[in-house]
Scaffold this active site. Structure first.
Site, short mmCIF file in Angstrom:
data_model
loop_
_atom_site.label_atom_id
_atom_site.label_comp_id
_atom_site.label_asym_id
_atom_site.label_seq_id
_atom_site.Cartn_x
_atom_site.Cartn_y
_atom_site.Cartn_z
N GLU A 45 4.98 3.37 1.84
CA GLU A 45 6.16 3.83 1.10
C GLU A 45 5.73 4.66 -0.11
OE1 GLU A 45 8.71 0.59 -0.14
OE2 GLU A 45 10.28 1.97 -0.80
N ASN A 192 17.43 1.18 5.62
CA ASN A 192 16.53 0.11 5.21
C ASN A 192 17.30 -0.87 4.34
OD1 ASN A 192 13.73 -1.05 4.41
ND2 ASN A 192 14.69 -0.59 2.43
N GLU A 193 17.21 -2.13 4.67
CA GLU A 193 17.84 -3.17 3.85
C GLU A 193 19.23 -2.73 3.38
OE1 GLU A 193 15.15 -4.81 0.89
OE2 GLU A 193 13.74 -5.42 2.44
N TYR A 265 9.22 -11.71 3.36
CA TYR A 265 7.96 -11.78 2.61
C TYR A 265 7.60 -13.24 2.35
CZ TYR A 265 8.18 -6.78 1.73
OH TYR A 265 8.19 -5.41 1.88
N GLU A 321 8.81 -5.47 7.69
CA GLU A 321 8.25 -5.75 6.35
C GLU A 321 7.88 -7.22 6.31
OE1 GLU A 321 10.24 -4.33 2.81
OE2 GLU A 321 10.87 -2.48 3.84
N GLN A 370 2.05 -3.60 2.22
CA GLN A 370 2.03 -2.24 2.69
C GLN A 370 0.59 -1.81 2.92
OE1 GLN A 370 4.47 0.49 0.47
NE2 GLN A 370 6.25 -0.87 0.44
#
Ligand code: AHR
Length: 517
Positions: A45, A192-193, A265, A321, A370
């Site tokens: 990103e 995204n999200e 996460y 992610e 990432q």
């Protein structure tokens, strides 16, 4: 007391309360699902030094580069056989306007990276540079388009620019910018999200937007079929899973999807991330590993919903992610999400791979967050210096599992208590590669004890095992620019004695071996 846990894929794990040497029994003649190589994908990103400094240094840099892209980073990433890279975000994607990032560098239009530190975004790394990077490391492009602050038209034109022939005016514009051949876009992320930084949309609102993008955003390059991936769940929340899957079951000829994403996460002790990435305790290790193992139940939860709408498993669950999200390294810009990477991260990564592999009939893609200098990174850079993290080494050790077939394996996962935190002792997967080689990955989760494993294959006499182990002086051992090889894999081998093959593996270690008849 022993009991058997039957997994959906026909694997058997045996659980026991003893800590005796652990038998591992592989059934080599019953290969199961393919472990899609895309579960080893990455995410890059525009965030902190993920792109600028990490990948892009510019053509005039004194750091050795090819067309502005760091040579050392490219060489290291090639070793990982990275299957795909998700770009340009993340939250950044929903504020990205692609036209600012094409054409001559001196004409690029800058912006502000509102999500990540409010710093300037020069747009020097745009479409041409990303595609060049992808080509240099030999990976597929997973492009996330702007749903939150863009339009279907803007996204459609971007894809037209990237993938059409020069008969098309946007294809000609690309050729004028130096690339006549259409690019390949293997995956399209539709936002995204959307439930968060991507627009705080209700699932219903997102579904309506998603349909427009799925209909109007075309891939014009027949050489590359493109998978469309919708925004899916935020960790354990199921509203998006339900809404997107339900909409998909009712889809018409006008639109379709190939996957929905899951973001989760490992945030030890919860949000906001405040656990240290260095100098943490064995207890912190246990808390983190316990949290990481929750990925298994989380996937099962969303799989159950997906199975209800899609029993044939046409749509993939794309965990695009995942990884440890820890406190920012002291003295760094908190918006840059810079954290160190320890042996704990290596164990965490291996456990995630094993979970994804076991759920491989549905989880056919995943992207760690990432790639470089951000969160659980493979690589850290500091100007001209570069180091490989423990997580990098685990990705490299698992390369033989890419597109291999998962094998049934029986083992005793055991139980251990670390500062009153219950953990399994061990996790194992086995697979048969396309070349017919048998590979075994063993993670000794216990941070305090070495373990012995008796390895056997039903119907085959193993003569030896050869591979690598990643162990470290401590669970919090890290690689630094001053000592970049503190955590580095070492060769292991074992010969069978009287038909028995025993592997002795260090505490909190990850090992991958080939079993040779
Ligand atoms: O990976 C960092 C950020 O985490 C991403 O931009 C966003 O999608 C997620 O919340």
């Amino acid at each position: 007391m022993r009991h058997l846990i039957a997994l959906s894929l026909g694997l058997l794990l045996t659980s026991t309360s003893t800590l005796a040497a652990t038998p591992i029994v592989i059934t080599p003649d019953k290969p199961g699902i393919v472990i899609d190589r895309h579960i080893f994908g990455q995410f890059a990103e525009h965030l902190g030094h993920g792109i600028y400094g990490g990948i892009w240094v510019g053509k005039d840099s004194t750091i050795p580069n090819t067309r502005g892209i760091r040579n050392d980073v490219v060489a290291a990433l090639k070793e990982l056989h990275v299957p795909d890279v998700r770009w340009p975000g993340g939250c950044f994607a929903d504020e990205y306007h692609w036209r600012r990032g094409i054409g001559p560098q001196d004409k690029r239009k800058s912006a502000v990276n509102t999500n990540w530190g409010g710093v300037g975004e020069p747009n020097s790394f745009g479409t041409e540079e990303f595609m060049d990077f992808a080509q240099q490391i030999g990976t597929e492009a997973y492009v996330s388009v702007n749903v939150g602050s863009g339009t279907p038209g803007e996204a459609a034109e971007w894809l037209e620019y990237m993938t059409s022939s020069t008969d098309d005016s946007l294809g000609r514009e690309r050729a004028d910018n130096g690339h006549a051949a259409p690019y390949k876009v293997a995956m399209l992320g539709i936002g995204n999200e959307a439930w968060g930084c991507g627009g705080s949309m209700t699932p219903e609102f997102y579904v309506d937007q998603m349909k427009l993008y799925a209909h109007f955003v075309h891939n014009y390059n027949n050489a590359q079929p493109m998978k469309r991936i919708a925004v899916g769940p935020d960790s354990g929340k199921t509203e998006y899973t339900e809404a997107v899957m339900k909409a998909w079951t009712e889809h018409t000829w006008a639109w379709d999807l190939e996957g929905i994403s899951l973001h989760n996460y490992t945030v030890p002790e919860g949000w906001p991330p405040h656990s240290k990435s260095t100098d943490f305790s064995v207890k912190d290790y246990a808390v983190t590993i316990k949290a990481a193992l929750e990925m298994d139940g989380l996937i099962s939860k969303h799989e159950a919903i997906m199975d209800k709408y899609d029993p044939a498993k046409k749509l993939a669950l794309v965990v695009d992610e995942w990884g440890a999200w820890l406190a920012p390294a002291p003295g760094t810009n908190p918006g840059f999400l810079i954290q160190q990477n320890s042996q704990r991260d290596a164990v965490l990564a291996a456990l995630h791979f094993n979970i994804f592999a076991r759920h491989g009939d549905r989880v056919r893609m995943a992207n760690i967050a990432q790639m470089i200098n951000v969160l659980q990174a493979m690589i850290l850079t500091d100007n001209d210096k570069m180091l490989l993290t423990p997580t990098y080494h685990v990705f490299k050790m698992y390369v033989p599992f890419q597109d291999a077939k998962l094998l049934p394996v029986q083992f005793d996962q055991g139980k251990t208590s670390v500062n009153d935190i219950a953990l399994p002792n061990v996790d194992v997967i086995a697979a048969k590669s396309k070349e017919g080689k048998i590979w075994l990955a063993i993670t000794n989760i216990d941070p305090n004890k070495s373990m012995d494993f008796d390895v056997s294959e039903i119907g085959v006499k193993i003569s030896k095992a050869e591979g690598q182990t990643l162990k470290a002086p401590n669970v919090n051992s890290i690689n630094t620019f001053a000592a970049p090889k503190t955590v580095t894999p070492s060769a292991i081998s074992a010969k069978s004695v009287n038909g028995k093959l025993v592997l002795s593996l260090a505490p909190a270690s990850v090992s991958v071996v080939e079993l040779i008849p």
